[in-house]
Design a protein around this motif. Structure first.
Motif, PDB file in Angstrom:
ATOM      1  N   GLY A  43       0.813  -1.216   0.000  1.00 33.26           N
ATOM      2  CA  GLY A  43       0.000   0.000   0.000  1.00 33.26           C
ATOM      3  C   GLY A  43       0.844   1.262   0.000  1.00 33.26           C
ATOM      4  O   GLY A  43       0.502   2.252  -0.653  1.00 33.26           O
ATOM      5  N   LEU A  44       1.969   1.207   0.711  1.00 30.83           N
ATOM      6  CA  LEU A  44       2.845   2.381   0.766  1.00 30.83           C
ATOM      7  C   LEU A  44       3.663   2.570  -0.512  1.00 30.83           C
ATOM      8  O   LEU A  44       3.808   3.692  -0.996  1.00 30.83           O
ATOM      9  N   LEU A  49      -1.353   7.477  -2.418  1.00 28.96           N
ATOM     10  CA  LEU A  49      -2.098   7.582  -1.166  1.00 28.96           C
ATOM     11  C   LEU A  49      -2.710   8.962  -0.979  1.00 28.96           C
ATOM     12  O   LEU A  49      -3.725   9.099  -0.300  1.00 28.96           O
ATOM     13  N   PHE A  50      -2.078   9.965  -1.567  1.00 27.61           N
ATOM     14  CA  PHE A  50      -2.545  11.333  -1.373  1.00 27.61           C
ATOM     15  C   PHE A  50      -2.866  11.980  -2.711  1.00 27.61           C
ATOM     16  O   PHE A  50      -2.164  11.796  -3.688  1.00 27.61           O
ATOM     17  N   SER A  58      -6.778  15.374   1.634  1.00 27.24           N
ATOM     18  CA  SER A  58      -6.352  13.998   1.423  1.00 27.24           C
ATOM     19  C   SER A  58      -5.614  13.458   2.649  1.00 27.24           C
ATOM     20  O   SER A  58      -5.833  12.316   3.070  1.00 27.24           O
ATOM     21  N   PHE A  62      -6.756  10.427   5.099  1.00 27.37           N
ATOM     22  CA  PHE A  62      -5.814   9.340   5.362  1.00 27.37           C
ATOM     23  C   PHE A  62      -5.689   9.088   6.869  1.00 27.37           C
ATOM     24  O   PHE A  62      -5.698   7.936   7.312  1.00 27.37           O
ATOM     25  N   GLU A  65      -8.823   7.415   8.077  1.00 29.08           N
ATOM     26  CA  GLU A  65      -8.820   6.007   7.658  1.00 29.08           C
ATOM     27  C   GLU A  65      -7.881   5.178   8.523  1.00 29.08           C
ATOM     28  O   GLU A  65      -8.228   4.069   8.934  1.00 29.08           O
ATOM     29  N   SER A 124      -7.790   6.004  -4.409  1.00 29.65           N
ATOM     30  CA  SER A 124      -6.562   5.230  -4.523  1.00 29.65           C
ATOM     31  C   SER A 124      -6.783   3.833  -3.971  1.00 29.65           C
ATOM     32  O   SER A 124      -7.238   3.674  -2.842  1.00 29.65           O
ATOM     33  N   SER A 126      -4.356   1.819  -3.327  1.00 27.63           N
ATOM     34  CA  SER A 126      -3.295   1.529  -2.364  1.00 27.63           C
ATOM     35  C   SER A 126      -3.748   1.854  -0.947  1.00 27.63           C
ATOM     36  O   SER A 126      -3.306   1.221   0.002  1.00 27.63           O
ATOM     37  N   SER A 127      -4.666   2.795  -0.793  1.00 28.04           N
ATOM     38  CA  SER A 127      -5.173   3.086   0.542  1.00 28.04           C
ATOM     39  C   SER A 127      -6.017   1.925   1.067  1.00 28.04           C
ATOM     40  O   SER A 127      -6.081   1.699   2.275  1.00 28.04           O
ATOM     41  N   LEU A 130      -3.500  -0.510   2.446  1.00 26.60           N
ATOM     42  CA  LEU A 130      -2.964   0.023   3.697  1.00 26.60           C
ATOM     43  C   LEU A 130      -3.981  -0.129   4.825  1.00 26.60           C
ATOM     44  O   LEU A 130      -3.645  -0.569   5.928  1.00 26.60           O
TER      45      LEU A 130
END
Length: 162
Positions: A43-44, A49-50, A58, A62, A65, A124, A126-127, A130
């Motif tokens: 995820g990172l 992510l942003f 954003s 995050f 979340e 995203s 990827s979030s 994560l």
């Protein structure tokens, strides 16, 4: 990875984690922690992510979340039954409350996703990884910790820890 691949991997991992939690298994296992760590890492490193066009918003989403992932992992960990068998080995098994907490986790994640898109943030995947990695990792860590604590207290076998 594209959105479809990440979504499918996320669904498969969650289904596998829930399946394993519904089985009686040793409470001190670390395999789930490794899977959760890998999800956080992917995820990172996949980026996105942003939303750079709305960085402050954003970042705030995050943080919400991440906080929700941790809180939901703690909640689910509390719903897992942990006990010692007659030989003093700690075991764990999810309960019906754990399934309910998983449904609440999914609803919370979906709600945060839709809230982000409603205010104009670029979504995203990827979030998602994560979030799942954090929530699964926290739950696995706390269940394992309860198992270790129960084993080290010398509690009588077949003792149940909420």
């Amino acid at each position: 990875m594209n959105t479809l691949q990440i979504s499918l991997i996320s669904l498969l991992v969650v289904a596998f984690v829930i399946y394993r939690q519904l089985r009686t298994r040793p409470a001190a296992g670390a395999a789930t922690l490794y899977v959760a760590g890998a999800m956080v890492l992917v995820g990172l490193v996949t980026g996105g992510l942003f939303d750079t066009a709305h960085l402050a918003l954003s970042l705030a989403l995050f943080l919400v979340e991440a906080g929700a992932a941790v809180a939901l992992g703690v909640w689910r960990a509390r719903t897992v039954r942990v006990w010692l068998d007659s030989s003093g080995v700690a075991w764990s098994k999810a309960t019906g409350w754990t399934i309910l907490a998983w449904l609440a986790s999914a609803a919370t994640r979906a709600g945060l996703y839709f809230a982000g898109t409603a205010v104009g943030l670029t979504a995203s995947t990827s979030s998602v990884l994560l979030f799942l990695g954090l929530t699964v990792g926290i739950q696995a860590y706390l269940v394992a910790r309860r198992g270790r604590a129960l084993s080290s207290t010398g509690a009588r076998p077949d003792t149940f820890v909420g």
